[in-house]
Scaffold this motif. Structure first.
Motif, PDB file in Angstrom:
ATOM      1  N   HIS A   1      14.738  56.365  57.715  1.00  0.00           N
ATOM      2  CA  HIS A   1      13.909  55.390  57.004  1.00  0.00           C
ATOM      3  C   HIS A   1      14.616  54.941  55.730  1.00  0.00           C
ATOM      4  N   TRP A   2      15.105  55.881  54.943  1.00  0.00           N
ATOM      5  CA  TRP A   2      15.821  55.548  53.708  1.00  0.00           C
ATOM      6  C   TRP A   2      17.047  54.695  54.008  1.00  0.00           C
ATOM      7  N   LYS A   3      17.687  55.004  55.132  1.00  0.00           N
ATOM      8  CA  LYS A   3      18.915  54.312  55.522  1.00  0.00           C
ATOM      9  C   LYS A   3      18.641  52.902  56.041  1.00  0.00           C
ATOM     10  N   GLY A   4      17.398  52.654  56.428  1.00  0.00           N
ATOM     11  CA  GLY A   4      17.043  51.334  56.947  1.00  0.00           C
ATOM     12  C   GLY A   4      16.960  51.263  58.457  1.00  0.00           C
ATOM     13  N   ASP A   5      17.184  52.376  59.153  1.00  0.00           N
ATOM     14  CA  ASP A   5      17.071  52.411  60.607  1.00  0.00           C
ATOM     15  C   ASP A   5      15.609  52.697  60.960  1.00  0.00           C
ATOM     16  N   LEU A   6      14.781  51.665  60.862  1.00  0.00           N
ATOM     17  CA  LEU A   6      13.345  51.846  61.023  1.00  0.00           C
ATOM     18  C   LEU A   6      12.949  52.184  62.454  1.00  0.00           C
TER      19      LEU A   6
END
Length: 181
Positions: free
Chosen positions: A90-95
């Protein structure tokens, strides 16, 4: 949870004919896999907090694979590691990846811990935030409201358990000691 996390052990692939390398190898193989996994997860969390997401993801995935092998998919420690990886994604943007992992975590927590457990509420919150960031506001709101409702019920229930029930003089007398009503 373990109170002792072993120091990070770095081994270089050097053969200088020294017996110290053999001793180091014996030491590393004698460490409990759970201690090595705890060290790996600790390093993954530290890397995540410092913004080194790729490094953190590799560490989390390694720990998760090891825990699946040693403890099994349904073990609480394995599930907690999976949730940590889901939060990292999530933090990385891989939702999409985060949502898939956190759905697995929520299903596992509901099955093993029940609806009212803190771990289940935490999993609901994590997944709800991912759904919000994905734009699925209806599902996000429903999940976050459910988490909030269960948490409020837990707080009220705990408060009722702590409050003494004083209905008769017999209940009050022991609390007052020698003073009688």
């Amino acid at each position: 949870s373990r109170s002792h996390i072993p120091p990070c052990v770095c081994v270089q692939d050097v053969d200088d004919g020294d017996d110290a390398c053999d001793e180091t190898e014996e030491f590393i193989t004698s460490l409990d896999p759970a201690d090595l996994e705890a060290e790996g997860e600790y390093r993954a969390r530290a890397a995540m907090k410092e913004g080194r997401y790729e490094e953190s993801e590799g560490l989390y995935r390694g720990v998760l694979a090891s825990r699946c092998d040693t403890l099994g998919e349904g073990h609480e420690t394995t599930i907690a590691t999976k949730q940590g990886l889901g939060v990292l994604l999530h933090w990385k943007g891989d939702l999409a990846g985060s949502e898939a992992l956190l759905r697995e975590v929520l299903d596992a927590r509901r099955a093993t811990l029940g609806e009212k457990h803190q771990g289940t509420i935490g999993a609901m919150s994590c997944l709800g935030l991912v759904l919000k960031d994905r734009g699925d506001f209806k599902s996000s709101e429903a999940l976050l409201r459910e988490a909030s409702t269960v948490m409020n019920e837990n707080c009220k229930s705990a408060a009722r358990r702590r409050r003494p029930k004083l209905r008769t003089r017999a209940h009050v007398r022991p609390l007052l000691g020698r003073v009688y009503i």
